[in-house]
Each structure stands twice: as structure tokens, then as C-alpha cells.
Design a protein around this motif. Sequence first.
Motif, mmCIF file in Angstrom:
data_model
loop_
_atom_site.group_PDB
_atom_site.id
_atom_site.type_symbol
_atom_site.label_atom_id
_atom_site.label_comp_id
_atom_site.label_asym_id
_atom_site.label_seq_id
_atom_site.Cartn_x
_atom_site.Cartn_y
_atom_site.Cartn_z
ATOM 1 N N GLU A 1 0.828 -1.219 0.000
ATOM 2 C CA GLU A 1 0.000 0.000 0.000
ATOM 3 C C GLU A 1 0.856 1.261 0.000
ATOM 4 N N PHE A 2 2.128 1.128 0.289
ATOM 5 C CA PHE A 2 3.052 2.242 0.170
ATOM 6 C C PHE A 2 4.447 1.660 -0.062
ATOM 7 N N ILE A 3 5.344 2.535 -0.520
ATOM 8 C CA ILE A 3 6.680 2.106 -0.918
ATOM 9 C C ILE A 3 7.715 2.996 -0.231
ATOM 10 N N VAL A 4 8.727 2.364 0.347
ATOM 11 C CA VAL A 4 9.830 3.098 0.980
ATOM 12 C C VAL A 4 11.126 2.676 0.307
ATOM 13 N N SER A 5 11.980 3.656 0.029
ATOM 14 C CA SER A 5 13.290 3.329 -0.533
ATOM 15 C C SER A 5 14.365 3.996 0.317
ATOM 16 N N PRO A 6 15.548 3.403 0.366
ATOM 17 C CA PRO A 6 16.612 4.002 1.186
ATOM 18 C C PRO A 6 17.197 5.263 0.566
ATOM 19 N N GLY A 7 17.056 5.402 -0.754
ATOM 20 C CA GLY A 7 17.559 6.586 -1.453
ATOM 21 C C GLY A 7 16.610 6.944 -2.570
ATOM 22 N N LEU A 8 16.932 8.020 -3.293
ATOM 23 C CA LEU A 8 16.031 8.491 -4.349
ATOM 24 C C LEU A 8 16.769 8.541 -5.680
ATOM 25 N N THR A 9 16.375 7.648 -6.582
ATOM 26 C CA THR A 9 16.832 7.774 -7.969
ATOM 27 C C THR A 9 15.672 8.318 -8.795
ATOM 28 N N GLU A 10 16.042 9.002 -9.871
ATOM 29 C CA GLU A 10 14.995 9.533 -10.744
ATOM 30 C C GLU A 10 14.186 8.381 -11.345
ATOM 31 N N THR A 11 14.876 7.287 -11.660
ATOM 32 C CA THR A 11 14.197 6.129 -12.257
ATOM 33 C C THR A 11 13.102 5.595 -11.338
ATOM 34 N N LEU A 12 13.455 5.370 -10.085
ATOM 35 C CA LEU A 12 12.468 4.827 -9.154
ATOM 36 C C LEU A 12 11.394 5.865 -8.845
ATOM 37 N N GLY A 13 11.803 7.117 -8.666
ATOM 38 C CA GLY A 13 10.839 8.168 -8.361
ATOM 39 C C GLY A 13 9.778 8.278 -9.443
ATOM 40 N N LYS A 14 10.217 8.286 -10.691
ATOM 41 C CA LYS A 14 9.249 8.406 -11.795
ATOM 42 C C LYS A 14 8.337 7.184 -11.860
ATOM 43 N N ALA A 15 8.902 6.012 -11.613
ATOM 44 C CA ALA A 15 8.091 4.786 -11.660
ATOM 45 C C ALA A 15 7.046 4.786 -10.548
ATOM 46 N N ALA A 16 7.438 5.229 -9.362
ATOM 47 C CA ALA A 16 6.488 5.255 -8.241
ATOM 48 C C ALA A 16 5.374 6.265 -8.506
ATOM 49 N N ILE A 17 5.734 7.399 -9.070
ATOM 50 C CA ILE A 17 4.724 8.417 -9.379
ATOM 51 C C ILE A 17 3.782 7.890 -10.462
ATOM 52 N N ALA A 18 4.342 7.234 -11.478
ATOM 53 C CA ALA A 18 3.512 6.683 -12.549
ATOM 54 C C ALA A 18 2.569 5.606 -12.009
ATOM 55 N N ALA A 19 3.029 4.861 -10.998
ATOM 56 C CA ALA A 19 2.186 3.811 -10.412
ATOM 57 C C ALA A 19 1.141 4.381 -9.459
ATOM 58 N N ASP A 20 1.267 5.669 -9.143
ATOM 59 C CA ASP A 20 0.310 6.345 -8.256
ATOM 60 C C ASP A 20 0.218 5.649 -6.892
ATOM 61 N N VAL A 21 1.387 5.298 -6.351
ATOM 62 C CA VAL A 21 1.426 4.645 -5.039
ATOM 63 C C VAL A 21 2.093 5.610 -4.053
ATOM 64 N N PRO A 22 1.589 5.697 -2.829
ATOM 65 C CA PRO A 22 2.261 6.534 -1.834
ATOM 66 C C PRO A 22 3.728 6.110 -1.695
ATOM 67 N N PHE A 23 4.629 7.088 -1.761
ATOM 68 C CA PHE A 23 6.059 6.797 -1.908
ATOM 69 C C PHE A 23 6.853 7.651 -0.933
ATOM 70 N N LEU A 24 7.735 6.990 -0.195
ATOM 71 C CA LEU A 24 8.575 7.671 0.789
ATOM 72 C C LEU A 24 10.032 7.377 0.453
ATOM 73 N N PRO A 25 10.648 8.217 -0.366
ATOM 74 C CA PRO A 25 12.025 7.957 -0.765
ATOM 75 C C PRO A 25 13.031 8.473 0.255
ATOM 76 N N GLY A 26 14.123 7.779 0.378
ATOM 77 C CA GLY A 26 15.176 8.189 1.281
ATOM 78 C C GLY A 26 15.934 9.392 0.750
ATOM 79 N N THR A 27 16.232 10.320 1.679
ATOM 80 C CA THR A 27 17.079 11.471 1.358
ATOM 81 C C THR A 27 18.047 11.651 2.510
ATOM 82 N N VAL A 28 19.177 12.261 2.196
ATOM 83 C CA VAL A 28 20.147 12.490 3.263
ATOM 84 C C VAL A 28 20.840 13.849 3.133
#
Length: 204
Positions: free
Chosen positions: A84-111
Motif C-alpha cells: 500500500e506504500f513504498i519506501v526506498s533508502p535513497g532516491l533515484t529519478e528512475t524509481l521516483g518516476k516509476a512510483a509516481i507513474a504507479a500512483d502509489v504513496p512513496f517515501l524515498p530516502g534522502t540524506v
Amino acid sequence: MSRIETIMLTAPVIPVLVIEDVAHAVPIAQALVAGGLPVLEVTLRTPAALDAIRAMKQVPGAIVGAGTVLNPAQLDAALEAGSEFIVSPGLTETLGKAAIAADVPFLPGTVNAGDIMRGLDLGLNRFKFFPAVASGGIPTLSALASVFGEARFCPTGGISFASAREWLALDAVLCVGGSWVVPKGAPDVAAIETAARAASGLRA
Ligand SMILES: O=C(O)C(=O)C[C@H](O)[C@H](O)COP(=O)(O)O
């Protein structure tokens, strides 16, 4: 309010779970929900993780997401399992765009500032701050938050029950993540429920 923000505000702590045996999934989820922590992050770091997500989704009240999602292939697998939601340890543009396209709540890692700017460019403003303590802890996050006024965070990595309250006191922090609520190994469900209940009271 965005869907990811709603999830972040559901409970003060998101337990970060490493499920080695799918038989542990339901008892752990039941104990966490009973203790007041319904938002569950199942890390894709074990072969059992996707089946654990499927099993935990059957537990009434559980809001089950996938963590340690590194790329679009893992995103697809996590979604197929019902995350129901997705968490990643970091943020790549590839994953970010895919998560947005999938319309899933997304919590990407930033530092750092560059990570947050990459997220803002993609239209994201709710982030994991990982690894929170090793990256300078509260002084680092406070400095970043003062620059990025619209960003809100779920610090994760090195946070304990004892330190969580201090993080949660920051305006920029909506919740924290941590593995302390569920130690590795065969679950002691009574201990997990007790730890969850203590954690669920942290925002007060
Ligand atoms: O796999 C991920 O994406 C992670 O989030 C890494 C760690 O499992 C969490 O940072 C929990 O860290 P601890 O609470 O310090 O054990």
C-alpha cells in the motif's frame, strides 16, 4: 493531505521489519496492530518479504508497505504483492518516476540537499531521512528542514525508543522508522505488542 502524509501521521513509529519466515508475518502484524502501530514496512531484504506482505495484508487494520525498494522491478514486485506504500533508502529519478507513474504513496530516502531537490523536482515533498543518526542526526535534519520549508520527514536508522521523542518533537518530522519494536528471530508477540504500545504513545 497527500496519501503518504496520511500514512505518516497514522502512528508515530513505522516499524521496519525484516521477516525471515513467512510464518512469522501474521503474528507480528497482529501484535503491532494490537499495540497501536498499524503501518508496517516490510523490507525486501529477505526471500520471504513478498509473501510476508501478502500475508500481513489479511490482518484487519494493517497498512502494509514495502521497504528497501531499490528499482522499478522491485517496485512492480512490491505492488503485485499488494503493497500500500513504498519506501526506498535513497532516491533515484528512475524509481521516483516509476512510483509516481504507479500512483502509489512513496517515501524515498534522502540524506542531503541534493536528494531533497531531486525529490522536489519530481513533485515529492515527503521523505525518509536515512541513515538518520549516522548522517548527523537532529542537527543535520534541522538544518535541511530550515531550507526546505515544505518538506516533511520520517527519520530512520539508529533511532531507538529512547531517542524517538526528541525526533518527533521537530516540526519537520511526521513519524520515525525503526527496527527496535520487532527484534529479529522468532516473534515474542507479547513483547512486540508491549513495545508497540509504548511506541504508539510517543507523539503525545
Ligand atoms: O532497509 C531499509 O530500507 C532501511 O530502512 C534500513 C534499516 O533497516 C532501517 O534504517 C532501520 O534501522 P534501525 O532502526 O537502525 O535498525
